[in-house]
Structure formats: structure tokens, C-alpha cells
Design a protein around this motif. Structure first.
Motif, PDB file in Angstrom:
ATOM      1  N   ASN A   1      -5.593 -49.344  29.375  1.00 49.21           N
ATOM      2  CA  ASN A   1      -6.261 -49.811  28.165  1.00 49.21           C
ATOM      3  C   ASN A   1      -7.600 -50.451  28.517  1.00 49.21           C
ATOM      4  O   ASN A   1      -8.078 -50.334  29.635  1.00 49.21           O
ATOM      5  CB  ASN A   1      -5.351 -50.749  27.385  1.00 49.21           C
ATOM      6  N   GLY A   2      -8.211 -51.137  27.560  1.00 45.95           N
ATOM      7  CA  GLY A   2      -9.578 -51.600  27.719  1.00 45.95           C
ATOM      8  C   GLY A   2      -9.740 -52.755  28.676  1.00 45.95           C
ATOM      9  O   GLY A   2      -8.777 -53.260  29.263  1.00 45.95           O
ATOM     10  N   PRO A   3     -11.004 -53.195  28.876  1.00 47.04           N
ATOM     11  CA  PRO A   3     -11.290 -54.362  29.710  1.00 47.04           C
ATOM     12  C   PRO A   3     -10.462 -55.561  29.278  1.00 47.04           C
ATOM     13  O   PRO A   3     -10.087 -55.686  28.110  1.00 47.04           O
ATOM     14  CB  PRO A   3     -12.791 -54.595  29.480  1.00 47.04           C
ATOM     15  N   LEU A   4     -10.215 -56.456  30.214  1.00 42.27           N
ATOM     16  CA  LEU A   4      -9.239 -57.528  30.028  1.00 42.27           C
ATOM     17  C   LEU A   4      -9.444 -58.305  28.722  1.00 42.27           C
ATOM     18  O   LEU A   4      -8.526 -58.403  27.909  1.00 42.27           O
ATOM     19  CB  LEU A   4      -9.299 -58.475  31.231  1.00 42.27           C
ATOM     20  N   ASP A   5     -10.622 -58.868  28.530  1.00 40.71           N
ATOM     21  CA  ASP A   5     -10.825 -59.728  27.358  1.00 40.71           C
ATOM     22  C   ASP A   5     -10.752 -58.941  26.061  1.00 40.71           C
ATOM     23  O   ASP A   5     -10.204 -59.423  25.064  1.00 40.71           O
ATOM     24  CB  ASP A   5     -12.165 -60.458  27.472  1.00 40.71           C
ATOM     25  N   MET A   6     -11.287 -57.742  26.048  1.00 47.80           N
ATOM     26  CA  MET A   6     -11.215 -56.913  24.847  1.00 47.80           C
ATOM     27  C   MET A   6      -9.775 -56.486  24.572  1.00 47.80           C
ATOM     28  O   MET A   6      -9.329 -56.449  23.421  1.00 47.80           O
ATOM     29  CB  MET A   6     -12.110 -55.681  25.009  1.00 47.80           C
TER      30      MET A   6
ATOM     31  N   ALA B   1      -3.098 -62.694  34.189  1.00 51.54           N
ATOM     32  CA  ALA B   1      -4.534 -62.549  33.926  1.00 51.54           C
ATOM     33  C   ALA B   1      -4.772 -62.212  32.462  1.00 51.54           C
ATOM     34  O   ALA B   1      -5.659 -62.776  31.808  1.00 51.54           O
ATOM     35  CB  ALA B   1      -5.123 -61.469  34.824  1.00 51.54           C
ATOM     36  N   LEU B   2      -3.956 -61.307  31.929  1.00 55.85           N
ATOM     37  CA  LEU B   2      -4.136 -60.849  30.557  1.00 55.85           C
ATOM     38  C   LEU B   2      -3.894 -61.969  29.544  1.00 55.85           C
ATOM     39  O   LEU B   2      -4.622 -62.104  28.560  1.00 55.85           O
ATOM     40  CB  LEU B   2      -3.205 -59.676  30.272  1.00 55.85           C
ATOM     41  N   GLU B   3      -2.883 -62.796  29.800  1.00 58.76           N
ATOM     42  CA  GLU B   3      -2.585 -63.879  28.845  1.00 58.76           C
ATOM     43  C   GLU B   3      -3.351 -65.162  29.154  1.00 58.76           C
ATOM     44  O   GLU B   3      -3.259 -66.140  28.415  1.00 58.76           O
ATOM     45  CB  GLU B   3      -1.085 -64.174  28.802  1.00 58.76           C
ATOM     46  N   GLY B   4      -4.124 -65.165  30.262  1.00 56.96           N
ATOM     47  CA  GLY B   4      -4.946 -66.326  30.581  1.00 56.96           C
ATOM     48  C   GLY B   4      -4.215 -67.440  31.284  1.00 56.96           C
ATOM     49  O   GLY B   4      -4.604 -68.607  31.174  1.00 56.96           O
ATOM     50  N   GLU B   5      -3.185 -67.119  32.056  1.00 56.29           N
ATOM     51  CA  GLU B   5      -2.384 -68.117  32.768  1.00 56.29           C
ATOM     52  C   GLU B   5      -2.968 -68.321  34.164  1.00 56.29           C
ATOM     53  O   GLU B   5      -3.023 -67.386  34.962  1.00 56.29           O
ATOM     54  CB  GLU B   5      -0.933 -67.651  32.862  1.00 56.29           C
ATOM     55  N   GLY B   6      -3.379 -69.548  34.459  1.00 55.67           N
ATOM     56  CA  GLY B   6      -3.957 -69.835  35.753  1.00 55.67           C
ATOM     57  C   GLY B   6      -3.024 -70.548  36.707  1.00 55.67           C
ATOM     58  O   GLY B   6      -3.372 -70.768  37.865  1.00 55.67           O
ATOM     59  N   GLY B   7      -1.845 -70.903  36.253  1.00 53.58           N
ATOM     60  CA  GLY B   7      -0.907 -71.646  37.087  1.00 53.58           C
ATOM     61  C   GLY B   7       0.067 -70.746  37.819  1.00 53.58           C
ATOM     62  O   GLY B   7      -0.155 -69.553  37.995  1.00 53.58           O
TER      63      GLY B   7
ATOM     64  N   VAL C   1     -17.748 -53.920  38.181  1.00 52.76           N
ATOM     65  CA  VAL C   1     -18.354 -53.236  37.047  1.00 52.76           C
ATOM     66  C   VAL C   1     -17.428 -52.106  36.617  1.00 52.76           C
ATOM     67  O   VAL C   1     -16.887 -51.376  37.460  1.00 52.76           O
ATOM     68  CB  VAL C   1     -19.735 -52.641  37.403  1.00 52.76           C
ATOM     69  N   SER C   2     -17.227 -51.958  35.311  1.00 53.82           N
ATOM     70  CA  SER C   2     -16.434 -50.837  34.799  1.00 53.82           C
ATOM     71  C   SER C   2     -17.024 -50.370  33.472  1.00 53.82           C
ATOM     72  O   SER C   2     -17.616 -51.162  32.737  1.00 53.82           O
ATOM     73  CB  SER C   2     -14.964 -51.245  34.603  1.00 53.82           C
ATOM     74  N   PRO C   3     -16.888 -49.079  33.154  1.00 52.65           N
ATOM     75  CA  PRO C   3     -17.439 -48.565  31.898  1.00 52.65           C
ATOM     76  C   PRO C   3     -16.627 -49.022  30.700  1.00 52.65           C
ATOM     77  O   PRO C   3     -15.423 -49.275  30.799  1.00 52.65           O
ATOM     78  CB  PRO C   3     -17.352 -47.045  32.074  1.00 52.65           C
ATOM     79  N   VAL C   4     -17.290 -49.130  29.558  1.00 50.53           N
ATOM     80  CA  VAL C   4     -16.635 -49.496  28.313  1.00 50.53           C
ATOM     81  C   VAL C   4     -17.335 -48.729  27.199  1.00 50.53           C
ATOM     82  O   VAL C   4     -18.549 -48.497  27.265  1.00 50.53           O
ATOM     83  CB  VAL C   4     -16.705 -51.021  28.083  1.00 50.53           C
TER      84      VAL C   4
ATOM     85  N   PHE D   1      -7.354 -57.707  37.982  1.00 49.54           N
ATOM     86  CA  PHE D   1      -7.025 -56.912  36.799  1.00 49.54           C
ATOM     87  C   PHE D   1      -8.067 -55.825  36.586  1.00 49.54           C
ATOM     88  O   PHE D   1      -7.732 -54.654  36.353  1.00 49.54           O
ATOM     89  CB  PHE D   1      -6.952 -57.835  35.580  1.00 49.54           C
ATOM     90  N   GLU D   2      -9.339 -56.176  36.675  1.00 48.37           N
ATOM     91  CA  GLU D   2     -10.389 -55.196  36.441  1.00 48.37           C
ATOM     92  C   GLU D   2     -10.460 -54.162  37.564  1.00 48.37           C
ATOM     93  O   GLU D   2     -10.762 -52.989  37.325  1.00 48.37           O
ATOM     94  CB  GLU D   2     -11.737 -55.887  36.261  1.00 48.37           C
ATOM     95  N   ARG D   3     -10.179 -54.568  38.777  1.00 48.61           N
ATOM     96  CA  ARG D   3     -10.141 -53.594  39.876  1.00 48.61           C
ATOM     97  C   ARG D   3      -9.000 -52.600  39.677  1.00 48.61           C
ATOM     98  O   ARG D   3      -9.150 -51.406  39.956  1.00 48.61           O
ATOM     99  CB  ARG D   3      -9.989 -54.309  41.221  1.00 48.61           C
ATOM    100  N   VAL D   4      -7.857 -53.090  39.213  1.00 42.01           N
ATOM    101  CA  VAL D   4      -6.726 -52.199  38.936  1.00 42.01           C
ATOM    102  C   VAL D   4      -7.103 -51.188  37.862  1.00 42.01           C
ATOM    103  O   VAL D   4      -6.810 -49.989  37.985  1.00 42.01           O
ATOM    104  CB  VAL D   4      -5.485 -53.017  38.509  1.00 42.01           C
ATOM    105  N   ARG D   5      -7.753 -51.640  36.806  1.00 37.50           N
ATOM    106  CA  ARG D   5      -8.185 -50.727  35.746  1.00 37.50           C
ATOM    107  C   ARG D   5      -9.103 -49.633  36.290  1.00 37.50           C
ATOM    108  O   ARG D   5      -8.974 -48.457  35.945  1.00 37.50           O
ATOM    109  CB  ARG D   5      -8.922 -51.489  34.642  1.00 37.50           C
TER     110      ARG D   5
END
Length: 416
Positions: free
Chosen positions: A346-351, A300-306, A110-113, A149-153
Motif C-alpha cells: 500500500n501507500g507511503p506510511l503516513d498516507m 511504525a504504521l500506528e506510530g508506536e515508539g516504545g 525516496v519512493s514514488p507516490v 517501513f519505507e525501505r520495505v515498501r
């Protein structure tokens, strides 16, 4: 016996659409007016926190990796008491059903936005719904990267410990010969960032030139390089790592950490790291040494799973961080720290992804087609992928290396 108070979070949709329906008719109007999106983002809203720019909610990741916009239970409680104190309800309105409460065990993160306009809030709700559909059946590696990614933020926002980017350079024909070391770190004193960087060159190997990789050891851009012998090189790095652990947890930041960690543990450096952890804690740590990798965070930011990892040059290019004289250990460390700051602050990953690269994920070729399982991989334009593309060939083109013309044209190398 007094029952324990259970705290947690409520889904935004449950509070906004459902809560008022369980109340007496006379209490519904005041609650609905208080939760109206244009009222919620207003500076005078009762939930507006002092010192926070915008209306604060929370972004939570469920155990199934779906994302939800949330109210905290503390916010819900405060609204009840505020409505009654203002005379808008005759008595305290009842809480939402207990089944609606998401406790700590229900959430991975959980993180604030914050939101400053009604349109931002509405747009976020739509984007969250789209992303949840696109992530159906996503690669487990991508899900893990997103969680990290979200834990780092969150940890970055806590301004905890020391975040230190490290980089080694070795002679490309014998990787046991370490030729350079660079570092760049930030710590916080009284809430203010304090940064330092440095660059060491091994005297005995100073005249060893690379065959396949650029020779930029003489081009440190952020201070003066120090030329020292191998013994001093080893001692300086060992002492640096020890000193950085005196201020709480140490986050070692690498770009593709595998080789650099081998160098740290090699006989040439031999840093003692018995408690090195590749797993980030889900709560603020008091001590410990943790490994972070900007190549994973950008994936994570660009959506690469490989297993594809972007080069440091390409990551900085996509993040709009200008670079010069890569393959200098000091410069690479500096840009690695800039890259993690650019993502963590910066903001949450998807945003954040949508702000950087709007409408570039999912089934972009057929926008009206079903998006379930379409993924969140960013579709970059050719000019964004080509480091030699000139910014005169397209509007909003890539960042161009301002020192590129200074590099010896005779050098032949691969991108960092």
C-alpha cells in the motif's frame, strides 16, 4: 573539462512556488500553467508516465527524518525541454538554483507516490506538514521503524528475491520441544507472484498438549499438514532455507522474531545463517538473508515508539485481515505474510495510516491546539482493541474470527 551531471530531487514547494519567480516574465506563465495542480494530475500532462495510474511525484525522508514531497531532477529537466519544444518558451528556461537540489547524501529514503486528483495532492501536502510538526522530538526508535517501513515498501515494489514468513510452535512447558513449523512465501516469476505454504508436525511430540496456549496444530487452514519425525523435521527446514536463497536475496519475515530465530539456530533445527542481517540495505540487494518483523512494521504504521508489540491477532485485526486458528504454525506464517503484504503493497506510511485511520493522530482531544511534538500515535477506539467485541455493537466494527465458534470452549489460552 566536462563537469559531471548531478542528479537528485527538488522540493515540490520550491518548484511550485519559487522556480517561476526566477524566470523572465514571458516564461513564468507557461511554467506556472504546466505546474498547476489540476493540470499536473490530468492524464495528458507531459510528466504522466505510461503504465502509471496517476501523476507521479516522490516522497523523500531528509536526514533529520522530516518528509518532503519531491520532483526528480529528471522531471524538472524534461519540463524545460518540453516547454521549449512546444514553443511555449523562446529558449530553455534556467534550472532552479543548485542550492535547491537534494542529492543522495541529503536523503535517507525516496519512493514514488501517485495522485489521481488535485484534492489528493493538496491533502498530501497538508498532511506532510502536519506530520513533520507532530514528529518533532519523536522517539529515535520510532524514526528508525519509519525508515525501515519505507525501505520495505521500496523493496517489495521491486519484486526482488523471496519473502518467506516462518513460525515455530513449541510445547509451552518445555520450549526445547518444537512441535510445529510453518512457512508461507512469495517469489516473482516474470513479474507475477508465485506463493507456497506448508505445515510440519513433529511426530514424537504430536500428543503433547499445551497448558496455557491454544492447541491448534490439527487445524492448518491452507493445505495438508505433514507429520514427520524429528530428524526429517530438521532436514526439511534446513533444505527449505537453502533452496529459498537460490533466487537472490531472502527476506525472512517473522512476527516478533526473537524466539523464532532462537529456534532456527537451536540444536533441533540448526539452520546455518552466517550472514543473517537485521539491517535492510538502502539499495536493491543481489543476495543475502535479511530479517523483517511485522510487529516493528505495524509499530511504525500506528506510530508506536516504545517497546510495546502488538500480537499477530491484533495486528491482523487492525489491518482488517481475517484470521482463524492462530497458534497453528502454518496459519501464523500465512497471516504474517498477509500482514507484511498489506503494509508493503500500500501507500507511503503516513498516507497509508491516514487512509486506514483518518484524523486519529496528534492532539485529537484538542484539534485546535498546537500539534508540534504531539506525535503520530493512532488513537484506536475500544471496539478496535477488544477481540471479543461483536460487530453488531458498532458500525464498521472489527473483523470477527469466523471459526471462533469451532474452537473447543474448554481450551484456555492467550491471544497469538
Amino acid at each position: 573539462m566536462v563537469s559531471p551531471v548531478i542528479t537528485g530531487y527538488y522540493r515540490y514547494t520550491d518548484i511550485f512556488f519559487e522556480w517561476h519567480q526566477a524566470l523572465p516574465e514571458a516564461d513564468r506563465g507557461p511554467l506556472r500553467a504546466t505546474l498547476a495542480q489540476d493540470a499536473f494530475v490530468h492524464p495528458d500532462h507531459p510528466l504522466r508516465k505510461e503504465g502509471v495510474e496517476g501523476a507521479e511525484l516522490y516522497l523523500g525522508t531528509l536526514q533529520n527524518f522530516e518528509t518532503r514531497l519531491l520532483f526528480s531532477s529528471a522531471q524538472v529537466e524534461y519540463l524545460r525541454y518540453w516547454l521549449h519544444a512546444m514553443g511555449l518558451t523562446k529558449s530553455l528556461i534556467s534550472l532552479p538554483y543548485s542550492d535547491c537540489l537534494l542529492t543522495e547524501s541529503s536523503l535517507r529514503h525516496v519512493s514514488p507516490v501517485t495522485f489521481t486528483t488535485k484534492d489528493e495532492l493538496k491533502g498530501a501536502l497538508k498532511q506532510i506538514e502536519k506530520n513533520n510538526k507532530r514528529l518533532k522530538g519523536a522517539d529515535p526508535m520510532l524514526k528508525t521503524r519509519r525508515e525501515i517501513f519505507e525501505r520495505v515498501r521500496t523493496l517489495w515494489a521491486e519484486k526482488v528475491g523471496v519473502w518467506c514468513a516462518l513460525d515455530f510452535e513449541a510445547w509451552d512447558r518445555d520450549h526445547t520441544m518444537l512441535t510445529e513449523f510453518g512457512w508461507s512465501f512469495v517469489r516473482w516469476i516474470d513479474g507475477q507472484p508465485v506463493e507456497e505454504q506448508g505445515h510440519l508436525i513433529v511426530k514424537e511430540y504430536r500428543h503433547y498438549t499445551n497448558t496455557f496456549v491454544l492447541n491448534n496444530r490439527e487445524h492448518f487452514s491452507f493445505g495438508d499438514s505433514e507429520i514427520i519425525n524429528r530428524a526429517t523435521f530438521k532436514t526439511r527446514i534446513q533444505n527449505l532455507i537453502v533452496d529459498l536463497q537460490k533466487d537472490g536475496p531472502l527476506f525472512l519475515v517473522f512476527h516478533d522474531n526473537n524466539q523464532d530465530i532462537k529456534y532456527l539456530k537451536s540444536p533441533a533445527v540448526n539452520v546455518d545463517l552466517p550472514n543473517l542481517s537485521f539491517l535492510l540495505p538502502d539499495v536493491k540487494p543481489e543476495n543475502g538473508v535479511f530479517v523483517l518483523d511485522t510487529s516493528d512494521l505495524f509499530a511504525a504504521l500506528e506510530g508506536e515508539g516504545g517497546h510495546n508489540r502488538r500480537s499477530l491477532e491484533r495486528v491482523c485485526r487492525h489491518l482488517q485481515v481475517p484470521t482463524s486458528f492462530l497458534h497453528n504454525a502454518g496459519n501464523d506464517a500465512h497471516y504474517t505474510l498477509l500482514a507484511i503484504k498489506e503494509m508493503a503493497a500500500n501507500g507511503p506510511l503516513d498516507m497509508q495510516r491516514e487512509k486506514r485511520w483518518p484524523n486519529r493522530t496528534g492532539n485529537t482531544a484538542y484539534p485546535t491546539a498546537p500539534q508540534t511534538g504531539a506525535g503520530v500515535k493512532v488513537k484506536f477506539e475500544p471496539w478496535e482493541e477488544d477481540e471479543d467485541y461483536s460487530d453488531t455493537e458498532g458500525l464498521g466494527g472489527p473483523v470477527i474470527d469466523k471459526h471462533k465458534d469451532q474452537v473447543d470452549e474448554a481450551q484456555v489460552g492467550t491471544p497469538a
